[in-house]
Design an enzyme around this catalytic site. Structure first.
Site, short mmCIF file in Angstrom:
data_model
loop_
_atom_site.label_atom_id
_atom_site.label_comp_id
_atom_site.label_asym_id
_atom_site.label_seq_id
_atom_site.Cartn_x
_atom_site.Cartn_y
_atom_site.Cartn_z
N GLU A 1 0.73 -1.26 0.00
CA GLU A 1 0.03 0.11 0.06
C GLU A 1 0.92 1.08 -0.07
O GLU A 1 0.60 2.14 0.80
CB GLU A 1 -0.83 0.14 1.27
CG GLU A 1 -1.86 -1.27 1.27
CD GLU A 1 -2.71 -1.19 2.61
OE1 GLU A 1 -2.70 -0.30 3.31
OE2 GLU A 1 -3.54 -2.42 2.93
N GLU B 1 -6.21 -10.88 -0.42
CA GLU B 1 -7.07 -10.71 0.80
C GLU B 1 -8.37 -10.69 0.37
O GLU B 1 -9.28 -9.87 0.79
CB GLU B 1 -6.72 -9.26 1.32
CG GLU B 1 -4.94 -9.24 1.82
CD GLU B 1 -4.45 -7.87 2.24
OE1 GLU B 1 -5.40 -7.05 2.82
OE2 GLU B 1 -3.42 -7.70 2.24
O1 9MR Z 1 -6.69 -8.03 9.14
C1 9MR Z 1 -5.91 -7.11 9.79
C2 9MR Z 1 -6.45 -6.62 11.12
O2 9MR Z 1 -6.42 -7.60 12.00
C3 9MR Z 1 -5.49 -5.52 11.58
O3 9MR Z 1 -5.99 -4.93 12.67
C4 9MR Z 1 -5.45 -4.61 10.55
C5 9MR Z 1 -4.52 -3.32 10.90
O4 9MR Z 1 -4.48 -2.24 9.92
O5 9MR Z 1 -4.72 -5.07 9.41
C6 9MR Z 1 -5.57 -6.05 8.74
O6 9MR Z 1 -4.84 -6.56 7.77
C7 9MR Z 1 -4.88 -5.63 6.36
C8 9MR Z 1 -3.55 -6.31 5.63
O7 9MR Z 1 -2.43 -6.60 6.61
C9 9MR Z 1 -3.18 -5.35 4.53
N1 9MR Z 1 -4.22 -5.12 3.86
C10 9MR Z 1 -5.30 -4.51 4.39
C11 9MR Z 1 -5.79 -5.46 5.56
C12 9MR Z 1 -6.97 -4.89 6.25
O8 9MR Z 1 -6.62 -3.75 7.08
#
Ligand code: 9MR
Length: 396
Positions: free
Chosen positions: A179, A290
């Protein structure tokens, strides 16, 4: 925070859902009991229930799921049966695995790797550089002032060599950079300028460096750039520009991760195809990293004094979600030569990261105060049972 589910009749009867708000929004969210009467049983006669998703897609691509050190215990049977690739949802992120300069938290990541190896499941590494869940200490110099570019690069290199080195040969892919592109509508703003990486470098130098360090540390791992909302035209073009630059600069990048946090309404087929065509035209491979499809088109909002009613997983949203899943998997199959894996973000509708964001998707504003609304975005229901969307996807 708690949810109450009453399932009347093995996966096909009446599902009464009561969604309950977080502590903050508890009084604002009034659960409405919704009867969802299935006209089609979850297991259709032609379904071969001895097979899992990974078997149905054996000739196409790997099928993956995001896991935690908890879910590999609580949901192990489902994970082993259905999937042949896993991603650590949080446990390998920089701030979690490397919280201080001389301290690493290996336990959860090691447990996930051991679980996957025990069950012959492949592992995606996620991730080596992100503006969130990062390590704040990396950006602070010895004098307490912002660290120099040189120091941050040295720390990035140490981090990547240590983490990628530890799991060398065990990860088939690393999401190296996550990102880094700006998510806004202005096509002239290319990079995410609020990120501490940008603030330090004011150029994409850190992106290229991360790929080079990862390649040094494990030359056999495929290296990916991972991004969300990649199908939106303005962002798609920014990503395309970055990828072209990386290729022109001979940066060791192998593929692109489309996060695919989608809703029943977006993106459309043409947008997905266009984004895929651009990436493929650069000779890069693709993963959907994802995937989830929330039934809400935007996050829930709280109107003061008005209770929030959760309509639940109604027949209407179920039908929309089935159609969307079918559409996207039709495309995935058409592009199977280029797609190496499709990974779902969380195991089942029992718990999705979207639930605590008012059911909205990535890039949507996060409601404040927080609103809890179930998103029902996956192929397994709140009881870890296969949904009709599952059968729509596999019986194609
Ligand atoms: O699923 C993840 C969640 O448990 C965390 O709190 C969050 C923190 O921002 O990140 C989520 O995973 C992310 C992933 O690592 C990157 N793409 C977006 C996902 C959703 O935010």
């Amino acid at each position: 925070m708690s949810n109450y589910f009453i399932n009347n009749g093995a996966n096909k009867g009446m599902l009464i859902v009561a969604a309950v708000a977080t502590a903050l929004s508890f009084s604002q969210c009034t659960p409405k009991q919704t009867a969802t009467v299935s006209s089609v049983p979850n297991t259709t006669p032609q379904a071969d229930i001895s097979k899992g998703l990974k078997d149905y897609f054996n000739d196409d691509f790997l099928m993956g799921v995001a896991v935690s050190s908890r879910s590999i215990r609580t949901d192990s049977a489902l994970i082993i049966k259905e999937f042949n690739s896993v991603t650590a949802e949080n446990d390998m992120k920089v701030g979690i695995i490397h919280p201080a300069e001389n301290r690493y938290n290996w336990k959860n990541a090691d447990d996930i790797v051991a679980f996957a190896e025990r069950h012959h499941i492949k592992i995606r590494g996620h991730n080596l550089l992100w503006h969130k869940q990062g390590a704040d200490w990396m950006f602070v110099g010895p004098d307490g002032k912002p660290a120099s570019k040189e120091l941050v690069l040295q720390r990035l290199r140490d981090h990547i060599h240590t983490v990628v080195g530890r799991y060398k040969g065990k990860m088939y892919v690393w999401d190296v950079v996550n990102e880094a592109i700006d998510d806004g509508p202005d096509s002239t703003v290319m990079y995410r300028e609020s990120s501490p990486w940008w603030t330090t470098f004011k150029s994409p130098e850190f992106i290229e460096a991360a790929f080079r360090y990862a390649h040094e540390a494990d030359p056999s791992a495929k290296l990916y750039y991972n991004e969300f909302n990649s199908e939106r035209p303005v962002k798609r073009e920014k990503i395309f520009k970055l990828l072209k630059k990386l290729k022109a600069d001979h940066v060791p990048i192998d593929g692109v991760g489309f996060q695919a946090h989608w809703t029943v309404d977006r993106p459309n087929a043409e947008q997905i195809r266009k984004a895929l065509d651009e990436v493929i035209s650069l000779g890069l491979e693709v993963q959907f990293t994802e995937l989830d499809i929330t039934v809400h088109t935007k996050p829930a909002e709280i109107t003061p004094g008005k209770p929030l009613v959760d309509p639940g997983y109604t027949p209407e949203v179920e039908a929309k979600q089935i159609a969307k899943y079918k559409m996207v998997f039709d495309i995935f199959r058409q592009y199977r030569k280029h797609i190496k894996a499709v990974t779902f973000w969380n195991v089942s509708d029992r718990g999705s990261w979207l639930d605590s964001r008012g059911g909205g998707s990535a890039g949507d504003p996060i409601p404040s105060p927080p609103v809890f609304l179930k998103a029902y975005p996956l192929l397994f229901d709140v009881n870890n049972q296969r949904k009709k969307a599952y059968w729509a996807v596999v019986n194609n």
